[in-house]
Design a protein around this motif. Structure first.
Motif, PDB file in Angstrom:
ATOM      1  N   VAL A  40       0.875  -1.164   0.000  1.00  0.00           N
ATOM      2  CA  VAL A  40       0.000   0.000   0.000  1.00  0.00           C
ATOM      3  C   VAL A  40       0.913   1.216   0.000  1.00  0.00           C
ATOM      4  N   ALA A  41       0.737   2.091  -0.982  1.00  0.00           N
ATOM      5  CA  ALA A  41       1.569   3.279  -1.131  1.00  0.00           C
ATOM      6  C   ALA A  41       3.056   2.910  -1.102  1.00  0.00           C
ATOM      7  N   GLY A  42       3.386   1.800  -1.731  1.00  0.00           N
ATOM      8  CA  GLY A  42       4.782   1.413  -1.853  1.00  0.00           C
ATOM      9  C   GLY A  42       5.337   0.646  -0.666  1.00  0.00           C
ATOM     10  N   GLN A  43       4.567   0.536   0.439  1.00  0.00           N
ATOM     11  CA  GLN A  43       5.078  -0.165   1.623  1.00  0.00           C
ATOM     12  C   GLN A  43       4.411  -1.524   1.741  1.00  0.00           C
ATOM     13  N   SER A  44       5.232  -2.520   2.065  1.00  0.00           N
ATOM     14  CA  SER A  44       4.706  -3.856   2.207  1.00  0.00           C
ATOM     15  C   SER A  44       4.033  -3.980   3.577  1.00  0.00           C
ATOM     16  N   VAL A  45       2.721  -4.181   3.594  1.00  0.00           N
ATOM     17  CA  VAL A  45       1.953  -4.037   4.831  1.00  0.00           C
ATOM     18  C   VAL A  45       2.398  -5.025   5.915  1.00  0.00           C
ATOM     19  N   HIS A  46       2.612  -6.299   5.529  1.00  0.00           N
ATOM     20  CA  HIS A  46       2.901  -7.277   6.577  1.00  0.00           C
ATOM     21  C   HIS A  46       4.314  -7.173   7.116  1.00  0.00           C
ATOM     22  N   GLU A  47       5.162  -6.353   6.487  1.00  0.00           N
ATOM     23  CA  GLU A  47       6.525  -6.213   7.010  1.00  0.00           C
ATOM     24  C   GLU A  47       6.665  -4.990   7.906  1.00  0.00           C
ATOM     25  N   LEU A  48       5.619  -4.193   8.026  1.00  0.00           N
ATOM     26  CA  LEU A  48       5.691  -3.005   8.883  1.00  0.00           C
ATOM     27  C   LEU A  48       5.697  -3.426  10.348  1.00  0.00           C
ATOM     28  N   ASN A  49       6.419  -2.660  11.182  1.00  0.00           N
ATOM     29  CA  ASN A  49       6.276  -2.918  12.609  1.00  0.00           C
ATOM     30  C   ASN A  49       4.980  -2.271  13.078  1.00  0.00           C
ATOM     31  N   ARG A  50       4.657  -2.553  14.327  1.00  0.00           N
ATOM     32  CA  ARG A  50       3.370  -2.145  14.862  1.00  0.00           C
ATOM     33  C   ARG A  50       3.105  -0.654  14.717  1.00  0.00           C
ATOM     34  N   GLU A  51       4.129   0.131  15.010  1.00  0.00           N
ATOM     35  CA  GLU A  51       3.928   1.581  14.993  1.00  0.00           C
ATOM     36  C   GLU A  51       3.673   2.082  13.578  1.00  0.00           C
ATOM     37  N   ASP A  52       4.483   1.547  12.612  1.00  0.00           N
ATOM     38  CA  ASP A  52       4.305   1.974  11.228  1.00  0.00           C
ATOM     39  C   ASP A  52       2.966   1.499  10.676  1.00  0.00           C
ATOM     40  N   LEU A  53       2.574   0.281  11.129  1.00  0.00           N
ATOM     41  CA  LEU A  53       1.291  -0.243  10.685  1.00  0.00           C
ATOM     42  C   LEU A  53       0.159   0.661  11.163  1.00  0.00           C
ATOM     43  N   TYR A  54       0.272   1.112  12.429  1.00  0.00           N
ATOM     44  CA  TYR A  54      -0.768   1.988  12.958  1.00  0.00           C
ATOM     45  C   TYR A  54      -0.758   3.328  12.237  1.00  0.00           C
ATOM     46  N   ASN A  55       0.432   3.812  11.864  1.00  0.00           N
ATOM     47  CA  ASN A  55       0.490   5.057  11.110  1.00  0.00           C
ATOM     48  C   ASN A  55      -0.163   4.888   9.743  1.00  0.00           C
ATOM     49  N   MET A  56       0.095   3.714   9.154  1.00  0.00           N
ATOM     50  CA  MET A  56      -0.519   3.407   7.867  1.00  0.00           C
ATOM     51  C   MET A  56      -2.039   3.365   7.981  1.00  0.00           C
TER      52      MET A  56
END
Lengths: 264, 156, 270
Positions: free
Chosen positions: C65-81
């Protein structure tokens, strides 16, 4: 025959493995609740709201039950004590049994069936109607926002409820013993005061009820959070909350009593 | 608007709960009469403590002045060693006499302190030298029977 | 803008326990478009949404999503996403212990330090957009199904998301509410400059509003194209689905043992 035996063995094995699995998950859940408790205190209004639901709304049942337990203790205690001519010890009997055992235990059992089941049903329904999921998708951690405030509200409410239960129970014993039957009022209070120690009896009762508060609320929250998101799942979880937390309260009571009142 | 009434109820609830703890402390318990925060330790050895337990009261002239904290068996003297904490407000002479007494016929047992006349007072960690053991009911009955029996012998 | 596509799904597999739910999904969702994912109940559409939202992790493949691989994000980045995603759940999933106003204000209060007066203006603005400003004092249990869905929509767009996801937005609505929600999805997508994914099995309603359609069956994409292209198709399953015919390539019966066997007719002879 062999087939059936094998099936029974593997069934039992499955159940044990599942139980251990669930228990592990429960421990991780409890840890997560503790780790995400910051918000419950930084935004205390969240916790206050939950104290209202689990504490204030349990008040009536706690006070009424406490009064009746005290009245019964007064009657039964008097019947027994007067056989030995020691009616004056009625205050001691009523106060010690309430402060040490009946106050914390009875109020925890009532709390489990009044507030615990409500918590399980509420969290289970929030899960079934995807409210928990929605919260996650809004980047809000449901453990911190929904679970932790309910946990701390329960832990805060429980000792206060138990203290009120004991206090009104003693008053009930006084009503029966002194006002109705006519035990000497001075002896009633003075024997009670010389026998009940603040630190060893009252404070231990408070500690007990804190532990019960943690156990009952944690079980209720976990059962709700772990419930299958269906109407049937939620109703089963509610029943399990009442059964599990009542058993937990009684077992913990035994352990705590063994630690606290065995003298050394 | 709704939030303030909620706060009011919760406030009332917490105040009532704390008031209940206070009632338990002052009216039901003995916090008002006996404060153990300032205290000192005493030891005493008895031949027989009877039914004395830890947490039993220590009384002098009928007033509770302290509590038994521990009871151990001394393997050298073969006597029971009783540790007590005494409220700092109460001082006792060196030659105080410690007895194990019973409240009423079937009541609980407690340690009674009879003050002597010494000028020096007992300090923390001191041992009470003079003690009198508990009256054990079986011993009392057997000595009573024995004296009855010997009375009977004398009459013959 | 890094790429044309806001969401890119490549070779996505997802397995629940041992049951494969999604197999080899490839999907591109361009910015600014409304894309529908259609298929029968239980074909893995909702699972796909959850994978995009990061609530589930793929067994294989990636969701970007928007160039970022969703399942590789850490918790904080996922929440920002997720703060930049909005999701409308099947039955709204409104918080039942809060009023309509508080529901819409929820994310603003959680994620921003805006003063209450500004929050009030924003909430009323969002409610006005779905036509329910007058209902801000009501509790969710006194709303009709269509109104609840619109409140949930106002809540989902509270922080002006770049990606809107709709999970069965048309399920269980009367025809008027259906049209209202359909128009809102299209209208809000244009107004917010967002990208929308609509998961649905309501063919007629969604065909009116979407730009592109993916058809799914059995965890795989079996057809894709613009609404007009798909309507023109008369090949097996899509034709059956679009026109709502009872029997066809998608059998009426759930696969099972032979009926005669279930009735113990054959074992009796054995």
């Amino acid at each position: 025959m062999l087939d059936r035996a094998m099936a029974a063995i593997s069934g039992t094995g499955h159940r044990v493995v599942n139980g251990v699995w669930r228990f592990g998950f429960a421990c991780r859940f409890f840890l997560a609740v503790l780790l995400h408790s910051g918000i419950s205190f930084r935004r205390f209004s969240l916790t206050i709201k939950e104290i209202y639901f689990s504490g204030v709304l349990s008040l009536i049942i706690i006070l009424v039950s406490g009064l009746f337990v005290g009245l019964v203790l007064g009657l039964q205690g008097y019947e027994t004590l007067q056989k030995y001519g020691s009616e004056s010890a009625l205050g001691t009997l009523v106060a010690l049994s309430l402060v040490r055992e009946l106050g914390p235990v009875m109020s925890a059992l009532l709390f489990a069936s009044r507030a615990g089941s409500a918590i399980t049903a509420e969290i289970g329904l929030m899960k079934a109607t995807e409210q928990i999921s929605a919260m996650e998708m809004m980047a809000v951690d449901p453990i911190a926002r929904v679970v932790a405030p309910r946990f701390w509200a329960g832990v805060i409410s429980m000792p206060l409820l138990a203290a009120m239960f004991s206090a009104i129970g003693v008053f009930g014993g006084y009503l029966v013993g002194v006002v109705m039957i006519g035990v000497d009022e001075g002896q009633f209070w003075s024997q009670m005061q010389s026998a009940v120690d603040f630190r060893l009896d009252v404070m231990n009762g408070v500690i007990k009820s804190c532990v019960f508060g943690v156990a009952v609320t944690a079980i209720a929250l976990f059962e709700g959070y772990d419930a299958p998101p269906t109407a049937e799942g939620v109703s089963h979880a509610t029943t399990r909350t009442v059964v599990t937390s009542s058993l937990a309260v009684l077992a913990l009571d035994f352990l705590l009593t063994a630690f606290m009142f065995r003298g050394i | 608007m709704e939030r303030t009434t909620l706060d009011l109820w919760v406030g009332l609830f917490v105040v009532a709960g704390l008031a209940a703890v206070l009632v338990l402390a002052m009216k039901v318990g003995n916090l008002s009469t006996f404060n153990m925060s300032e205290s000192y330790n005493l030891q005493a050895e008895f031949d027989n403590i009877g039914g004395l337990k830890s947490r039993s009261p220590v009384k002098s002239a009928g007033v509770v002045v302290g509590r038994v904290t521990a009871i151990t068996f001394d393997n050298k003297t073969f006597r029971a060693r009783v540790s007590m904490v005494i409220d700092k407000r109460y001082q006792f002479p060196k030659d105080t006499f410690a007895k194990i007494l019973t409240a009423g016929l079937l009541g609980e047992q407690y340690v009674g302190l009879d003050p002597g006349g010494d000028d020096q007072v007992l300090k923390g960690g001191d041992q009470v030298a003079k003690t009198q053991s508990a009256v054990v009911l079986e011993n009392l009955i057997s000595s009573f029977l024995y004296s009855k029996a010997s009375e009977g012998d004398a009459k013959k | 803008m890094p790429s044309e596509n806001l969401v890119e799904i490549s070779d996505l597999n997802f397995t629940y326990d041992v049951r494969p739910v999604l197999q080899g999904i490839n999907m591109q969702i361009p910015r600014g478009k409304v894309v529908a994912i259609m298929g029968l109940s239980g074909c893995g559409k909702t699972t796909l949404l959850r994978l995009i939202g990061g609530q589930l992790k793929p067994s294989q493949g990636a969701v970007k999503v928007a160039g970022q691989s969703v399942h590789e994000l850490n918790r904080e980045d996922l929440y920002n996403m997720r703060r930049r995603m909005g999701m409308l759940f099947q039955f709204g999933a409104l918080f039942t212990d809060m009023s309509v106003f508080d529901n819409v204000a929820f994310q603003m209060r959680e994620h921003t330090d805006l003063p209450e007066s500004l929050i009030r203006d924003l909430v009323l603005l969002k409610l006005e957009a779905v036509g329910l400003r007058g209902a801000h004092d009501l509790m969710p249990n006194s709303l009709s199904g269509g109104m609840a869905r619109r409140v949930a929509l106002a809540r989902a767009i509270a922080l002006d998301p770049m990606l809107m996801m709709y999970d069965e937005p048309f399920a269980g609505l009367d025809t008027i509410s259906l049209g209202v929600i359909g128009n809102l999805i299209r209208h809000l997508n244009n107004a917010l400059g967002a990208t929308s994914i609509v998961v649905t099995h309501d063919v007629q309603e969604s065909m009116k509003i979407v730009d592109y359609i993916y058809f799914m069956s059995g965890g795989q994409i079996i057809a894709q194209g613009s609404p007009d292209e798909l309507r023109a198709l008369d090949s097996g399953f899509v034709h059956q689905f679009v026109h709502g015919e009872i029997d066809g390539p998608m059998p009426f019966h759930y696969p099972g043992t032979k009926y005669a066997e279930d009735l113990a007719l054959e074992t009796a002879h054995a």
